[in-house]
Each structure stands twice: as structure tokens, then as C-alpha cells.
Scaffold this motif. Structure first.
Motif, PDB file in Angstrom:
ATOM      1  N   UNK A 127      35.589 -11.182  16.289  1.00 15.57           N
ATOM      2  CA  UNK A 127      36.306 -11.842  17.343  1.00 15.57           C
ATOM      3  C   UNK A 127      36.491 -10.466  18.688  1.00 15.57           C
ATOM      4  N   UNK A 128      36.967  -9.473  17.960  1.00 18.18           N
ATOM      5  CA  UNK A 128      37.229  -8.289  18.767  1.00 18.18           C
ATOM      6  C   UNK A 128      36.117  -7.668  19.324  1.00 18.18           C
ATOM      7  N   UNK A 171      32.902  -7.230  24.436  1.00 15.24           N
ATOM      8  CA  UNK A 171      31.990  -7.611  25.201  1.00 15.24           C
ATOM      9  C   UNK A 171      32.302  -8.164  26.593  1.00 15.24           C
ATOM     10  N   UNK A 172      33.398  -8.839  26.586  1.00 14.38           N
ATOM     11  CA  UNK A 172      33.828  -9.490  27.683  1.00 14.38           C
ATOM     12  C   UNK A 172      34.484  -8.470  28.715  1.00 14.38           C
ATOM     13  N   UNK A 173      35.051  -7.553  28.218  1.00 11.53           N
ATOM     14  CA  UNK A 173      35.706  -6.431  28.969  1.00 11.53           C
ATOM     15  C   UNK A 173      34.701  -5.719  29.756  1.00 11.53           C
ATOM     16  N   UNK A 174      33.537  -5.078  29.048  1.00 12.24           N
ATOM     17  CA  UNK A 174      32.616  -4.560  29.186  1.00 12.24           C
ATOM     18  C   UNK A 174      31.630  -5.175  30.500  1.00 12.24           C
ATOM     19  N   UNK A 175      31.543  -6.664  29.973  1.00 13.85           N
ATOM     20  CA  UNK A 175      30.616  -7.502  31.017  1.00 13.85           C
ATOM     21  C   UNK A 175      31.481  -7.415  32.342  1.00 13.85           C
ATOM     22  N   UNK A 228      39.152 -13.715  34.739  1.00 11.48           N
ATOM     23  CA  UNK A 228      39.122 -14.506  33.805  1.00 11.48           C
ATOM     24  C   UNK A 228      38.340 -14.098  32.374  1.00 11.48           C
ATOM     25  N   UNK A 229      37.192 -13.386  32.862  1.00 11.61           N
ATOM     26  CA  UNK A 229      36.487 -12.540  31.782  1.00 11.61           C
ATOM     27  C   UNK A 229      37.463 -11.511  31.225  1.00 11.61           C
ATOM     28  N   UNK A 230      38.191 -10.636  31.946  1.00 13.13           N
ATOM     29  CA  UNK A 230      39.156  -9.591  31.374  1.00 13.13           C
ATOM     30  C   UNK A 230      40.135 -10.239  30.533  1.00 13.13           C
ATOM     31  N   UNK A 257      38.674 -11.355  27.349  1.00 18.52           N
ATOM     32  CA  UNK A 257      38.361 -10.125  26.451  1.00 18.52           C
ATOM     33  C   UNK A 257      39.899  -9.666  25.856  1.00 18.52           C
ATOM     34  N   UNK A 258      40.891  -9.714  26.483  1.00 18.48           N
ATOM     35  CA  UNK A 258      42.161  -9.213  26.252  1.00 18.48           C
ATOM     36  C   UNK A 258      42.806  -9.944  25.131  1.00 18.48           C
ATOM     37  N   UNK A 259      42.470 -11.512  25.211  1.00 15.60           N
ATOM     38  CA  UNK A 259      43.241 -12.309  24.191  1.00 15.60           C
ATOM     39  C   UNK A 259      42.211 -12.420  23.014  1.00 15.60           C
TER      40      UNK A 259
END
Length: 87
Positions: A11-12, A17-21, A39-41, A44-46
Motif C-alpha cells: 500500500x505504501x 507511486x501516486x505522489x511521484x506520478x 487528488x493524486x497527492x 498518495x498521502x493517504x
């Protein structure tokens, strides 16, 4: 030192990947959509927060709190100013 590849770690990685994207999107896109970016950030944080709850690293957990707060602020600002740029 061996670190297990359990579901919180996976999950991490998805959160990372979300934050990098999101950062790549911000850097490479000619024009960004604030809803997609923030939303992607936030996602990713969640996801990273879920991982950090199981594999606690307090410094990273604090970072994710602020990352999520900034993303939420960006989403609220985008929502409050929607349609104002069209005029």
C-alpha cells in the motif's frame, strides 16, 4: 536487516507511486488540472499513512499529514474558484 513485503508495504508503494506520478504530471504537463494533481497527492498521502500506521516512522507520518493538508487546501481552493477563470 530484512523488511517484510507485507500488504502495508505494498500500500505504501502505491502511495509513493501516486505522489511521484503527481509530481511528474505537474512537471511535464503543459496545463494541469488541479483536481487531478491534488487528488493524486491526497490519495498518495493517504496510502502512505496507512503503511506508516503499521510500520511507524513518526517523521514520515508528520510529513504525510502536511502533504495531505496541502492537497486538501489545493482541492478546496480549486473548488472555490471553479468557473472564475472562464470569465
Amino acid at each position: 536487516m530484512t523488511i517484510p513485503m507485507d500488504w502495508p508495504s505494498l500500500v505504501g508503494f502505491a502511495g509513493t507511486a501516486c505522489i511521484i506520478a503527481a509530481y511528474a504530471y505537474l512537471t511535464l504537463a503543459k496545463q494541469t488540472n488541479p483536481y487531478v494533481l491534488h487528488s493524486t497527492n491526497l490519495l498518495g498521502a493517504a496510502l502512505l499513512t496507512v503503511s506508516l500506521i503499521y510500520h511507524t516512522n513518526w517523521a514520515s507520518l508528520v510529513l504525510e499529514f502536511f502533504w495531505a493538508a496541502i492537497a486538501l487546501t489545493g482541492l478546496v481552493r480549486a473548488w472555490l474558484t471553479r468557473g472564475k477563470d472562464a470569465t
